[in-house]
Scaffold this motif. Structure first.
Motif, PDB file in Angstrom:
ATOM      1  N   ASP A 102       0.850  -1.194   0.000  1.00 55.40           N
ATOM      2  CA  ASP A 102       0.000   0.000   0.000  1.00 55.40           C
ATOM      3  C   ASP A 102       0.890   1.250   0.000  1.00 55.40           C
ATOM      4  N   ASN A 133      -6.360  13.921   0.943  1.00 58.01           N
ATOM      5  CA  ASN A 133      -5.732  14.597  -0.191  1.00 58.01           C
ATOM      6  C   ASN A 133      -6.624  15.759  -0.612  1.00 58.01           C
ATOM      7  N   TYR A 149      -8.308  17.211  -4.074  1.00 57.73           N
ATOM      8  CA  TYR A 149      -9.585  16.820  -4.694  1.00 57.73           C
ATOM      9  C   TYR A 149     -10.760  17.656  -4.178  1.00 57.73           C
ATOM     10  N   TYR A 156      -0.698  14.164   5.496  1.00 54.87           N
ATOM     11  CA  TYR A 156      -1.080  13.219   4.447  1.00 54.87           C
ATOM     12  C   TYR A 156       0.184  12.701   3.767  1.00 54.87           C
ATOM     13  N   LEU A 203      -1.975   5.017   2.980  1.00 55.15           N
ATOM     14  CA  LEU A 203      -3.078   4.830   3.934  1.00 55.15           C
ATOM     15  C   LEU A 203      -2.574   4.213   5.236  1.00 55.15           C
ATOM     16  N   TYR A 236      -8.621   9.829   9.115  1.00 49.22           N
ATOM     17  CA  TYR A 236      -8.186   9.744   7.712  1.00 49.22           C
ATOM     18  C   TYR A 236      -9.452   9.601   6.880  1.00 49.22           C
ATOM     19  N   TYR A 248     -10.923   9.292   2.720  1.00 47.98           N
ATOM     20  CA  TYR A 248     -10.790   9.274   1.268  1.00 47.98           C
ATOM     21  C   TYR A 248     -12.202   9.112   0.720  1.00 47.98           C
ATOM     22  N   LYS A 250     -11.404   5.832  -4.044  1.00 49.38           N
ATOM     23  CA  LYS A 250     -10.309   5.059  -4.656  1.00 49.38           C
ATOM     24  C   LYS A 250     -10.035   3.759  -3.922  1.00 49.38           C
ATOM     25  N   GLU A 308      -8.390  -3.270   1.725  1.00 44.35           N
ATOM     26  CA  GLU A 308      -7.849  -2.043   2.340  1.00 44.35           C
ATOM     27  C   GLU A 308      -8.782  -1.583   3.468  1.00 44.35           C
TER      28      GLU A 308
END
Ligand code: P6P
Length: 332
Positions: free
Chosen positions: A116, A208, A211, A240, A244, A258, A260, A270, A276
Motif C-alpha cells: 500500500d 488529499n 480533490y 497526508y 493509507l 483519515y 478518502y 479510490k 484495504e
C-alpha cells in the motif's frame, strides 16, 4: 534491547495457551510476519537492486504497477503457498482470486494489499502491507471467489505492516489490537504497542485536499470548518503521506481521522473495500475507533466483487462521527 522482549511467536503462543487464538491462525500470522520481514529488507534495498520504478503493467483496478508491487505480491503468495493453511488469495495485484493451495481442509482465505502506498516507493516514503483472514466457507477441493466476497464482520483476524522509520506489525488478536516492532538486529517482531486503544479524538486529519473541488459541498464545508482551526475538539492539523497504512497508524495511536471520500469523478472513492478498508476497519473498531463510508459502517458492507471500492473515514470515534454529521447536514 531488553532480553525481556516478547517476540511475536511468544505472544501468540501465550494467546494460544489462553485459548484466545487457534494454532493454525498463529501460524498464518507468523507467515505474514515472515513476509513482512522479507519486504522490509527488500524495500530498504530497492534502489540498490533495481526494484524502483514502474513495471509497465496496470493492475485490475487500473493502477500502474510498480516493480515493488509485483515483488510484494509474489512474496506474500510464496509465504502461503503449499502451507496447507491458506487456500486462496484476493490481492490488489491479482485480477481474480488466486487458488494457491487446494485442499478439502485448507481453512483460510487471505485478502491483501501487498504494497500500500506505491506512489512512495521511489522517494523512500512510508509503505505498508494490509491483510485480512477469513475462514473458508466452501467445502470442495478448491475455494471459490465467493469465499473471498465477505463482510468485514466475518474477518477472523486482520492487520497491517508499516514500513517506515521502523517496521511495525499491527494485528487484531481476539478483541484486542497488538503492535510489534521489528528489531533488525535479531530479525524478530517484538511486542512494542500492547493493547492499542485509539484516543476518542485527536489533532490530525488526513486527506488529499487537492480533490476538494470534486467533493460533495457538505464535505467542502467540513474541510473549511477544520481549516478554521477554532474548534479545538476537532482535528486542526493536516498530515497526508500518500500511504493509507502510515496515515491510519498515526490516527490509531494518536487519534484523528483519515478520509478518502467519493467524488464527482469516482463516486465510491479510490480505496478497495475487501483488502484495504475492511481489515483496517476491524483494527480501528477493536482499538475503540470507528470506520465508515461516511454513511455506513465499513464492516457491515458485504463485498460483491473483490476490487469493489468504498469511501472511507477511519480513526477516532468522535472525529469520524463528526465527519458523518457534516457529510449529512453540512453543519457542525
Ligand atoms: P491519492 C495508495 O495508492 C492508496 O491506496 C493509499 O495508500 C493512499 O492513502 C491513497 O491511495 C493515495 O491516493 O489519490 O491521494 O494519491
Amino acid at each position: 534491547m531488553s532480553t525481556q522482549g516478547i517476540t511475536l511467536n511468544r505472544y501468540l503462543w501465550q494467546q494460544y495457551k489462553d485459548d484466545k487464538i487457534e494454532l493454525d491462525l498463529l501460524m498464518v500470522l507468523e507467515q505474514m510476519a515472515y513476509a513482512g520481514k522479507i519486504l522490509a529488507g527488500e524495500i530498504s534495498r530497492a534502489a540498490l537492486v533495481g526494484h524502483l520504478g514502474l513495471a509497465g503493467e496496470k493492475n485490475a483496478t487500473g493502477d500502474s504497477q510498480k516493480k515493488l508491487d509485483i515483488y510484494s505480491n509474489e512474496v506474500v503468495i510464496d509465504a502461503f503457498s503449499h502451507l496447507g493453511l491458506v487456500t486462496a488469495i484476493a490481492s490488489e495485484e491479482l485480477d481474480e482470486v488466486e487458488l494457491i493451495d487446494c485442499g478439502y481442509d485448507t481453512p483460510y482465505i487471505l485478502v491483501t494489499d501487498p504494497l500500500d502506498g506505491s506512489s512512495n516507493t521511489d522517494v523512500a516514503g512510508s509503505l505498508g502491507t494490509i491483510f485480512g483472514i477469513y475462514r473458508r466457507e466452501s467445502t470442495g477441493l478448491c475455494a471459490t471467489e465467493a469465499d473471498a466476497l465477505r463482510s468485514g464482520t466475518e474477518l477472523v483476524t486482520a492487520g497491517y505492516i508499516l514500513y517506515s522509520t521502523s517496521t511495525i506489525l499491527v494485528i487484531t488478536c481476539g478483541d484486542t489490537v497488538q503492535g510489534f516492532t521489528l528489531d533488525p538486529n535479531v530479525g524478530e517482531f517484538l511486542l512494542s504497542h500492547p493493547d492499542i486503544r485509539t484516543p476518542e479524538s485527536g489533532k490530525v486529519y488526513s486527506a488529499n485536499l487537492s480533490y476538494y473541488a470534486d467533493w460533495h459541498p457538505h464535505l467542502q464545508q467540513y474541510v473549511d470548518y477544520l481549516s478554521d482551526r477554532t474548534d479545538k475538539s476537532q482535528p486542526t492539523s493536516l498530515r497526508y503521506s500518500g500511504a493509507l497504512v502510515g496515515d491510519f497508524h498515526r490516527c490509531l495511536l494518536q487519534g484523528g481521522v483519515y478520509f478518502y471520500p467519493g467524488s464527482n469523478e469516482q463516486e465510491d472513492g479510490k480505496l478497495r473495500l475487501l483488502y484495504e478498508c475492511a481489515p483496517l476497519a476491524l483494527v480501528a473498531e477493536l482499538a475503540g475507533g470507528k470506520a465508515s463510508t461516511g454513511t455506513q459502517r465499513i464492516l457491515d458492507i458485504q463485498a460483491k466483487s473483490i476490487h469493489q471500492r468504498a469511501p472511507l473515514a477511519i480513526g477516532s470515534t468522535s472525529a469520524v462521527s463528526f465527519y458523518e454529521q457534516f457529510l449529512k447536514t453540512g453543519t457542525s
